[in-house]
Scaffold this active site. Sequence first.
Site, PDB file in Angstrom:
ATOM      1  N   LYS A  78     -31.892  79.723  75.959  1.00 41.27           N
ATOM      2  CA  LYS A  78     -30.795  80.448  75.165  1.00 41.27           C
ATOM      3  C   LYS A  78     -31.275  81.759  74.711  1.00 41.27           C
ATOM      4  O   LYS A  78     -32.482  82.166  74.240  1.00 41.27           O
ATOM      5  CB  LYS A  78     -30.900  79.480  73.549  1.00 41.27           C
ATOM      6  CG  LYS A  78     -29.544  79.823  72.951  1.00 41.27           C
ATOM      7  CD  LYS A  78     -29.376  78.439  71.728  1.00 41.27           C
ATOM      8  CE  LYS A  78     -28.381  78.730  70.915  1.00 41.27           C
ATOM      9  NZ  LYS A  78     -28.302  77.628  69.868  1.00 41.27           N
ATOM     10  N   SER A 152     -23.936  75.263  69.748  1.00 42.29           N
ATOM     11  CA  SER A 152     -24.146  76.768  70.059  1.00 42.29           C
ATOM     12  C   SER A 152     -24.755  76.973  71.399  1.00 42.29           C
ATOM     13  O   SER A 152     -24.540  78.063  72.049  1.00 42.29           O
ATOM     14  CB  SER A 152     -24.664  77.780  68.959  1.00 42.29           C
ATOM     15  OG  SER A 152     -25.799  77.266  68.920  1.00 42.29           O
ATOM     16  N   SER A 176     -26.561  71.721  67.529  1.00 37.99           N
ATOM     17  CA  SER A 176     -26.071  72.755  68.777  1.00 37.99           C
ATOM     18  C   SER A 176     -26.889  72.116  69.705  1.00 37.99           C
ATOM     19  O   SER A 176     -26.822  72.732  70.955  1.00 37.99           O
ATOM     20  CB  SER A 176     -26.602  74.056  68.464  1.00 37.99           C
ATOM     21  OG  SER A 176     -25.764  74.625  67.155  1.00 37.99           O
TER      22      SER A 176
END
Length: 603
Positions: A78, A152, A176
């Site tokens: 990420k 996310s 997330s």
Amino acid sequence: MMASLFTLAALRARYAARPEAVRDVVDEVLARVDASSDPAIFISRVEDGALQSAARDLLARAPDPESLPLWGVPYAVKDNIDVAGMETTAACPAYAYRPAADATVVERLKAAGALLVGKTNLDQFATGLNGTRSPYGAPRSVFNAEYVSGGSSSGSAVAVAAGLVAFSLGTDTAGSGRVPAAFNNIVGIKPTPGRVSAAGVVPACRSLDSVNVFAASLADGVFVRRLIEGFDARDPYSVEPELRGLRAQPRVGVLAAKDREFYGDGDCAALYAQAVARGASLGWEMVEFDYAPFLAIASLLYEGPWLAERLAAIEPFLDAQPDALDPTVRGLIESAREFSAADAFRGQYRLKALLREADAVAKKFDFLLLPTAPTIHKVEAMRADPVRLNAQFGRYTNFVNFCAMAAIAVPSGFRGDGLPFGVTLIAPGHCDDALAPFAAAFHEASGCGAGAGKEKVALAPETADDGRIEIVVVGAHLTGQPLNRELTDGGGFLVEATRTAGDYRLFVLPDTTPSKPGLIREPGFAGPGLEVEVWSLPAESFGRFVNAIPAPLGVGKVTLANGRAATGFLCESHALQGAREITALGGWRRYLDRERGVRHAGQ
């Protein structure tokens, strides 16, 4: 035709046959990324030539694929996780910086031989559970491009589910690392907070953040988590991993009817009911509990002063360039300015009181089985109503890090329209390893496979080689018996229920409370074999446990029915004088059942 998933087992098999295949795998990765129909998965990529060069370098410096645990395994991270020499944007181009050093987790993966493919998209500054809050686009569910991917950690989940990488890293503060797993039919492993270092990670809520692993299976995800976990002095919230156990026949907390909120999504409601029934079919005792204190804890994350922690993470940047932020993200973070220092303390007091209530409720169960998300929404609906719909996704996830718990999200079924539904198993902190076999068993029983192709993958995690010691128990320490807590409280977990070889005899020791069995081996004796359990204990707990064993019992090697030998309870033969033999019953439980029947008949 959809590309099959990369898995650790398949890659190891390819490399064992021909190490040079690592170059072929890199070429496959590049071809799959180029052919992907979702342009929003990656924010930045390792250049093609650099990735091919990394494969050649790996062959040169470590030519034996078995020399490194993740040799040649492609992965992604990420883009709020630092990679030396690559920009970290947190999905905000104006915020971008180029770090000189890797985040601790990336450093550990590189040392293990993994090959980084790129940095993935996310809800900006990891604020959101839907995946649409990014100027780099909105990754989509691999099942239907009209629907959100979850966030996310949006790009990280989609990269695994689409078969672009074997595993990926995300972050999880409010869900997330779990919600995107559910929306893409893969596994999301959220470790106990602090177990995996967050050094080199752009914080969302530093006191709650957790780095998570996405994979096709528990086997792969747990393997990666074990490699990246461990204390790190660079992270002030880092903790030493502990090993805590769970009962072999667990009590599992499930939502009561009054707490089952699915926002009108009848398919997801029905799938959760099926998940509860599936848990029961696995032999779990399903226990309804009061979700109220956990829901109240969950509400603190976006309705309480913890929003100020998100502000603290980026306040100078927000003050200097407020227009650089996504409008929804900016609105949420700027709302934190309404909270005072006194509000922060009041929030802490409220949290402590709610945690006390939650602890009281938690005495009813060993772990929870909850919907990962109660519903899913289309991208356009999310953009039209970004705060309310996003909040729905966090109903059953937001409380977990406040409670310092471990969680594993697994696939559980499919709605009538083909979209996936997932559940999360949530256990007390540091039960990470003990929870994994339960999650693997549930995933396998679901029949969902992994990713868009619902591929069958190797599900069960390997037993950790972590200095633990096995102990064979035959009587009062068996699951459900009076002394079993001595094992679970010491961090023990059940490895297997089995039988001894046939040359063992079992006796009831006289004058013992509670009654205890005496197990001896008699070479040449031909018996039925006796019911036993093999438990795994941390080395220090094993030492304390063995030291407390009263004479005439002791420990020695017990041979099991499959020929394997393990340390277990044995009895000194002199203590069996006058003892009643119960070998023919086949085990201690059968003896206890018979004794209860005798007492009942005599009443």
